[in-house]
Design a protein around this motif. Sequence first.
Motif, short mmCIF file in Angstrom:
data_model
loop_
_atom_site.label_atom_id
_atom_site.label_comp_id
_atom_site.label_asym_id
_atom_site.label_seq_id
_atom_site.Cartn_x
_atom_site.Cartn_y
_atom_site.Cartn_z
N LEU A 117 0.97 -1.16 0.13
CA LEU A 117 -0.02 -0.01 0.07
C LEU A 117 0.68 1.20 0.04
O LEU A 117 0.59 2.23 -0.66
CB LEU A 117 -1.02 -0.08 1.28
N LEU A 118 1.87 1.28 0.71
CA LEU A 118 2.89 2.48 0.87
C LEU A 118 3.55 2.60 -0.13
O LEU A 118 3.87 3.53 -0.74
CB LEU A 118 3.58 2.46 1.95
N GLY A 119 3.85 1.74 -0.90
CA GLY A 119 4.77 1.61 -2.26
C GLY A 119 6.27 1.73 -2.10
O GLY A 119 7.01 1.77 -3.07
N HIS A 120 6.76 1.86 -0.83
CA HIS A 120 8.12 1.65 -0.50
C HIS A 120 8.36 1.06 0.70
O HIS A 120 7.45 1.16 1.49
CB HIS A 120 8.73 3.09 -0.78
N VAL A 121 9.73 0.79 1.08
CA VAL A 121 10.12 0.22 2.31
C VAL A 121 10.66 1.62 3.12
O VAL A 121 11.86 1.84 2.74
CB VAL A 121 11.12 -0.69 2.37
N PRO A 122 10.05 2.20 4.02
CA PRO A 122 10.57 3.22 4.90
C PRO A 122 11.82 2.90 5.53
O PRO A 122 12.07 1.61 6.08
CB PRO A 122 9.59 3.48 5.77
N SER A 123 12.77 3.80 5.65
CA SER A 123 14.02 3.73 6.63
C SER A 123 13.54 3.67 8.01
O SER A 123 12.87 4.40 8.62
CB SER A 123 14.83 4.88 6.16
N VAL A 124 13.83 2.37 8.73
CA VAL A 124 13.61 2.26 10.09
C VAL A 124 15.04 1.89 10.79
O VAL A 124 15.46 0.84 10.89
CB VAL A 124 12.60 1.12 10.22
N PRO A 125 15.55 2.68 11.56
CA PRO A 125 16.66 2.30 12.37
C PRO A 125 16.51 1.25 13.18
O PRO A 125 15.60 1.06 13.87
CB PRO A 125 17.29 3.61 13.01
N ALA A 126 17.76 0.47 13.40
CA ALA A 126 17.46 -0.62 14.51
C ALA A 126 17.46 0.00 15.83
O ALA A 126 17.89 1.08 16.00
CB ALA A 126 18.97 -1.38 14.44
N ASP A 127 16.96 -0.70 16.60
CA ASP A 127 16.31 -0.21 18.14
C ASP A 127 17.60 -0.49 18.84
O ASP A 127 18.34 -1.36 18.64
CB ASP A 127 15.20 -1.11 18.51
#
Length: 105
Positions: free
Chosen positions: A95-105
């Motif tokens: 749905l979003l159309g891309h993989v958002p950048s999510v930093p490692a926890d």
Amino acid sequence: MATDIGSDVKPDKISLRPVIGLTEGLSKGDLEQITIEAIRTHRRLRDAADTRCEEWRQTLSTEALDTVGPARIAYVVAMIEMHAQQAALSTLLDLLGHVPSVPAD
């Protein structure tokens, strides 16, 4: 401004229709926020499944033959939870159309 997000999902892909319905009318920014949280949840579930797998492997030689044992059951449950959540995450990513950048926890 809201967009017609559901129109971006390809009909030949497996999608969770409830996720599509729930996110209908959300802005891309709101959808990205939900997707980022789903990515973080998937990472936690993946790590939990890895831990359950290791626990199961350590008990392989000590379990009774008439059951797979609680460690294997815990691993299977963790994997089911992870894969179910992955289906929701995959739908959100479509749905979003891309993989958002999510930093490692």
